[in-house]
Design a protein around this motif. Sequence first.
Motif, PDB file in Angstrom:
ATOM      1  N   PRO A   1       1.175  -1.321   0.561  1.00  0.00           N
ATOM      2  CA  PRO A   1       0.144   0.628  -0.161  1.00  0.00           C
ATOM      3  C   PRO A   1       0.823   1.059  -0.011  1.00  0.00           C
ATOM      4  O   PRO A   1       1.934   0.949   0.421  1.00  0.00           O
ATOM      5  CB  PRO A   1      -0.505  -0.106   1.495  1.00  0.00           C
ATOM      6  CG  PRO A   1       0.402  -0.709   2.040  1.00  0.00           C
ATOM      7  CD  PRO A   1       0.378  -2.012   1.597  1.00  0.00           C
TER       8      PRO A   1
ATOM      9  N   ARG B   1      -2.527  10.020   2.444  1.00  0.00           N
ATOM     10  CA  ARG B   1      -3.190   9.899   2.127  1.00  0.00           C
ATOM     11  C   ARG B   1      -4.181   9.682   1.093  1.00  0.00           C
ATOM     12  O   ARG B   1      -5.257   9.202   0.790  1.00  0.00           O
ATOM     13  CB  ARG B   1      -4.326  11.033   3.447  1.00  0.00           C
ATOM     14  CG  ARG B   1      -3.882  10.616   4.469  1.00  0.00           C
ATOM     15  CD  ARG B   1      -4.600  12.184   5.780  1.00  0.00           C
ATOM     16  NE  ARG B   1      -4.075  11.823   6.451  1.00  0.00           N
ATOM     17  CZ  ARG B   1      -3.160  12.424   7.396  1.00  0.00           C
ATOM     18  NH1 ARG B   1      -2.395  13.848   6.691  1.00  0.00           N
ATOM     19  NH2 ARG B   1      -2.673  12.461   8.665  1.00  0.00           N
TER      20      ARG B   1
ATOM     21  N   ALA C   1      -3.258   7.007  -0.800  1.00  0.00           N
ATOM     22  CA  ALA C   1      -4.749   6.212   0.131  1.00  0.00           C
ATOM     23  C   ALA C   1      -5.691   5.589  -0.587  1.00  0.00           C
ATOM     24  O   ALA C   1      -7.031   4.926  -1.293  1.00  0.00           O
ATOM     25  CB  ALA C   1      -4.745   6.150   1.579  1.00  0.00           C
TER      26      ALA C   1
ATOM     27  N   GLY D   1      -7.982   2.818  -2.688  1.00  0.00           N
ATOM     28  CA  GLY D   1      -8.984   2.321  -2.337  1.00  0.00           C
ATOM     29  C   GLY D   1     -10.337   2.184  -2.786  1.00  0.00           C
ATOM     30  O   GLY D   1     -10.562   1.335  -2.859  1.00  0.00           O
TER      31      GLY D   1
ATOM     32  N   THR E   1       0.477   3.677   4.750  1.00  0.00           N
ATOM     33  CA  THR E   1      -0.860   3.527   4.383  1.00  0.00           C
ATOM     34  C   THR E   1      -1.809   2.614   4.494  1.00  0.00           C
ATOM     35  O   THR E   1      -2.887   2.209   4.398  1.00  0.00           O
ATOM     36  CB  THR E   1      -1.823   4.082   2.917  1.00  0.00           C
ATOM     37  OG1 THR E   1      -1.003   3.162   2.187  1.00  0.00           O
ATOM     38  CG2 THR E   1      -1.199   5.679   2.890  1.00  0.00           C
TER      39      THR E   1
ATOM     40  N   LEU F   1      -6.335   1.735   4.836  1.00  0.00           N
ATOM     41  CA  LEU F   1      -6.679   1.095   4.235  1.00  0.00           C
ATOM     42  C   LEU F   1      -7.307  -0.715   5.042  1.00  0.00           C
ATOM     43  O   LEU F   1      -8.245  -1.200   4.328  1.00  0.00           O
ATOM     44  CB  LEU F   1      -5.882   0.433   3.164  1.00  0.00           C
ATOM     45  CG  LEU F   1      -5.437   1.720   1.868  1.00  0.00           C
ATOM     46  CD1 LEU F   1      -4.069   0.985   0.402  1.00  0.00           C
ATOM     47  CD2 LEU F   1      -7.290   1.712   0.894  1.00  0.00           C
TER      48      LEU F   1
END
Length: 277
Positions: free
Chosen positions: A48, A52, A55, A59, A84, A88
């Motif tokens: 990952p 942010r 992510a 996501g 991250t 997640l």
Amino acid sequence: MTIRYDVFVADPVPLDVSEPVPNGDRRAFSPLSITLISGERDAVLIDPPLTRAQAEQVGAWVEASGKRLTHIFATHGHGDHWFTAGVLAERFGAEVVASAGTIKQMHHNVAIRAGFWDRLLPGQIPDAPVTATAPAGNLLLLEGHELRIVEVGHSDTDDTSVLHVPDLDLVVAGDVVYNGVHQYLVESADGGRDRWREAIAAVEALHPRLIVAGHKDKALDDDAGRALAQTREYLDTADELLSRHTTALGFFGGMLERFPTRLNPGALWGGAVALYS
């Protein structure tokens, strides 16, 4: 039952560094490869990303797959490959896993976070406590298919691992293998490049047809033979030019001349400064 893999390449993120690279580029993190291995219902996410914003993108990508995310795996301890994971994991109800060596390096990266990671990307990285556990036998099962965690030692940092997926002839290699991106040489002194070559040989011994490099040029394919050979060539050239140049700037220029199409010269410059300091 069949499985597949898909790769999301997160674009480079500019760093909070005012001084440009000697060739004029702005400093940035290299593009990041995030891999999703999925079956009919479930999926595993590998490496990952860092921020942010990344992510959120990853996501949405995972959600669009329609799969249930069961595990998130980190190949090594550098924060750009796991900071991250917690965000997640909470979003999808997944379990974070890594090798025991990687977990040790995760704790080290948390310890240096304020002076390194947050200084380069202030306010962009989420809280990232180490929650990973090491799965029994370094093995994950995805709908009956084996995903094998293989510890390979030092590559561009200590205690690295790769994920071998025999049913796809695939290795998700983290930073053991690079693909069209300048390699991170900061931790390669004192025999580090020789140990990195040993890690490359360990990946080659798995006989993959495909390799996902942790940092890749999204325009390039995942051919294993090419990526392995080019990663070795970069290390060999670094050895050659380190013996010929007396300054970081000379080494940097020599490497750019040899590898003009590789992405992110800033990563090369960081390595040059460290190796000549």
